[in-house]
Design a protein around this motif. Structure first.
Motif, PDB file in Angstrom:
ATOM      1  N   ASN A 102       0.850  -1.191   0.000  1.00 63.21           N
ATOM      2  CA  ASN A 102       0.000   0.000   0.000  1.00 63.21           C
ATOM      3  C   ASN A 102       0.887   1.242   0.000  1.00 63.21           C
ATOM      4  O   ASN A 102       1.413   1.628   1.028  1.00 63.21           O
ATOM      5  CB  ASN A 102      -0.894  -0.012   1.248  1.00 63.21           C
ATOM      6  CG  ASN A 102      -1.835   1.184   1.308  1.00 63.21           C
ATOM      7  OD1 ASN A 102      -1.730   2.109   0.513  1.00 63.21           O
ATOM      8  ND2 ASN A 102      -2.757   1.149   2.268  1.00 63.21           N
ATOM      9  N   PRO A 108      -1.501  -2.818   4.367  1.00 64.35           N
ATOM     10  CA  PRO A 108      -1.367  -3.403   3.033  1.00 64.35           C
ATOM     11  C   PRO A 108      -2.623  -4.190   2.680  1.00 64.35           C
ATOM     12  O   PRO A 108      -3.396  -4.565   3.568  1.00 64.35           O
ATOM     13  CB  PRO A 108      -0.158  -4.329   3.165  1.00 64.35           C
ATOM     14  CG  PRO A 108      -0.085  -4.685   4.607  1.00 64.35           C
ATOM     15  CD  PRO A 108      -0.680  -3.538   5.364  1.00 64.35           C
ATOM     16  N   GLY A 109      -2.821  -4.462   1.397  1.00 68.99           N
ATOM     17  CA  GLY A 109      -3.874  -5.380   0.984  1.00 68.99           C
ATOM     18  C   GLY A 109      -3.395  -6.805   1.148  1.00 68.99           C
ATOM     19  O   GLY A 109      -2.245  -7.054   1.530  1.00 68.99           O
ATOM     20  N   LEU A 122      -8.842  -5.365   0.547  1.00 67.44           N
ATOM     21  CA  LEU A 122      -8.292  -4.029   0.317  1.00 67.44           C
ATOM     22  C   LEU A 122      -8.701  -3.092   1.451  1.00 67.44           C
ATOM     23  O   LEU A 122      -9.776  -3.253   2.036  1.00 67.44           O
ATOM     24  CB  LEU A 122      -8.815  -3.469  -1.017  1.00 67.44           C
ATOM     25  CG  LEU A 122      -8.438  -4.293  -2.254  1.00 67.44           C
ATOM     26  CD1 LEU A 122      -9.163  -3.772  -3.498  1.00 67.44           C
ATOM     27  CD2 LEU A 122      -6.922  -4.258  -2.467  1.00 67.44           C
ATOM     28  N   GLU A 128      -6.616   4.563  -1.275  1.00 66.13           N
ATOM     29  CA  GLU A 128      -5.702   3.432  -1.085  1.00 66.13           C
ATOM     30  C   GLU A 128      -6.232   2.205  -1.819  1.00 66.13           C
ATOM     31  O   GLU A 128      -5.491   1.494  -2.502  1.00 66.13           O
ATOM     32  CB  GLU A 128      -5.529   3.142   0.412  1.00 66.13           C
ATOM     33  CG  GLU A 128      -4.914   4.321   1.168  1.00 66.13           C
ATOM     34  CD  GLU A 128      -4.814   4.077   2.677  1.00 66.13           C
ATOM     35  OE1 GLU A 128      -4.886   2.910   3.108  1.00 66.13           O
ATOM     36  OE2 GLU A 128      -4.677   5.069   3.412  1.00 66.13           O
ATOM     37  N   ILE A 132      -4.201   0.311  -4.929  1.00 69.77           N
ATOM     38  CA  ILE A 132      -3.770  -1.089  -4.864  1.00 69.77           C
ATOM     39  C   ILE A 132      -4.465  -1.914  -5.942  1.00 69.77           C
ATOM     40  O   ILE A 132      -3.856  -2.743  -6.611  1.00 69.77           O
ATOM     41  CB  ILE A 132      -4.046  -1.687  -3.467  1.00 69.77           C
ATOM     42  CG1 ILE A 132      -3.279  -0.908  -2.398  1.00 69.77           C
ATOM     43  CG2 ILE A 132      -3.663  -3.161  -3.428  1.00 69.77           C
ATOM     44  CD1 ILE A 132      -3.599  -1.335  -0.967  1.00 69.77           C
TER      45      ILE A 132
END
Ligand code: ATP
Ligand code: MG
Length: 403
Positions: A102, A108-109, A122, A128, A132
């Protein structure tokens, strides 16, 4: 997968969505992206920050979807439950799944492969999620599903100035029942109506043929109301036409109180064509700053053709622009009379030492009337320039060599 191709489900997670505090724009965005990747969305869920509900939705999604996208609940706060709930439901240990970097945030995903499906988690923050998805998820889905995706092709026509029912009736009349392979849809909002013909499956060439046939049939009906704009905003179209001519624009607004100026400056680069404007709400401002005649104000009233025209001309001359727009009207909720009911708006365009004006009685509340008035005034300018160009192109064709 068979001949049908992969389909997707979307699960939006968050108590804030269920109480109505946050509007779920992520699902709409994901739907649009997945559809255009050729992976239609068959179902969407909205669940709270509850591991049980997240697991329910995942199980149901995996029944029939080869792609499951989760939005939200990925952060590090205790209310962020999505990753643990998904891992639990899949029966994998904590730490399983592939992290999706991310670049714009902390969380983060995550991506999993399970049951022949791709499961993607996600973060809820829209920018964001979009970053991603675009950089990492879309390419992954394209390579994972390849040609089994059902490509979808879309032909979109932007119109303004014609109500949806009238447009729909006229289009259906000229089409008959010809467009068998395509789905025709109308998307109205305060600014106009988009006509969209969509084809799922088949080749790009087949779609192109259908779109050409569609164009030939409907061009007469949509012509007077149509504008060309990649992003769908009439301002973009106006900016393009003015930019081509190297012309500049100034605006004089009464009932729209600066909304036209706002629209014109919503996107960067507006200074190429937009010089500025005057919010001439009070009659004295129309008179003193724009040179609207006091006697005309007196005899015709502020909401009149003559005042709109003098505003358009006055602002262009005083600001030193090639073109001017004037808008004056009754936006409500008060101020309507029998002669000039709420929604009555006069708008005028000054260009090349000529003035054109129109008036309408717009429907809706104050916001709707102002939005519609701005759009109508922009359309008057746009179509004027386009018609002039068509005439010039026509002359060129008439005297030019055979093509
Ligand atoms: P964070 O690391 O920011 O906690 P997250 O994945 O946990 O990320 P959420 O806490 O669920 O995300 O939401 C973060 C923000 O994104 C919230 O302000 C929320 O309003 C917004 N948001 C969440 N879901 C959606 C959605 N479906 N559509 C639009 N905005 C959303
Ligand atoms: Mg969070």
């Amino acid at each position: 997968l068979g001949a049908v191709g992969p389909v997707a489900s979307i699960v939006s997670v968050g108590d804030e969505l269920l109480v109505g505090q946050t509007v779920d724009t992520n699902s709409a965005w994901l739907s649009e992206r997945l559809t255009s990747l050729g992976i239609p969305v068959e179902r969407r869920w909205t669940v709270g920050d509850s591991p049980e509900r997240i697991a329910d939705a995942l199980a149901a999604a995996l029944d029939s979807s080869q792609v499951v996208v989760f939005s939200g609940g990925l952060g590090t706060t205790p209310d962020d439950r999505t990753s643990d709930a998904v891992r639990g439901a899949l029966g994998v240990n904590s730490g399983a799944g592939e992290s999706l970097e991310n670049p714009l945030g902390m969380a983060p995903g995550l991506a999993f492969e399970a049951n022949d499906s791709v499961i993607v988690l996600l973060p809820g923050v829209p920018r964001e999620l979009r970053a991603i998805f675009t950089a990492q998820v879309a390419p992954r889905l394209v390579s994972r599903f390849g040609d089994s995706r059902r490509q979808s092709f879309e032909h979109r026509i932007h119109t303004t100035g014609i109500p949806e029912p009238v447009l729909a009736e006229q289009i259906e009349e000229v089409l008959g029942d010809e467009m068998g392979d395509g789905d025709l849809a109308f998307y109205p909002d305060l600014r106009g109506v988009d006509v969209v013909l969509r084809v799922r499956g088949g080749t790009a060439e087949a779609a192109r043929h259908l779109f050409d046939a569609f164009e030939r049939r409907v061009s007469g009906v949509v012509g007077p109301f149509r504008y060309e704009s990649p992003g769908g905003d009439l301002v973009e179209a106006v900016a393009g036409t003015l930019g081509e001519l190297g012309d500049t624009l100034a605006v004089a607004e009464s009932c729209t109180g600066g909304l036209l100026g706002k629209r014109l400056t919503d996107n960067g680069g507006a200074s190429r064509f937009f010089r500025g404007g005057v919010i001439a709400y009070d009659d004295s401002v129309k008179r003193d700053l724009l040179g609207v005649s006091a006697s005309v104000l007196q005899t015709e009233g502020a909401v009149s053709r003559a005042v709109a025209e003098q505003m358009a001309r006055g602002v262009a001359l005083r600001i030193g622009a090639d073109a001017g727009i004037g808008i004056t009207g009754v936006a409500g909720p008060g101020g309507g009379t029998e002669d000039k009911p709420i929604g009555t708006v006069w708008y005028a365009v000054y260009l090349n030492d000529c003035v054109r004006s129109e008036h309408r009685t717009f429907l809706g509340d104050r916001e709707a009337i102002r939005e519609r008035a701005v759009q109508a005034a922009l359309a008057l300018l746009y179509h004027w320039i386009m018609d002039d160009q068509r005439v010039m192109d026509g002359q060129k064709v008439a005297v030019g060599p055979e093509r």
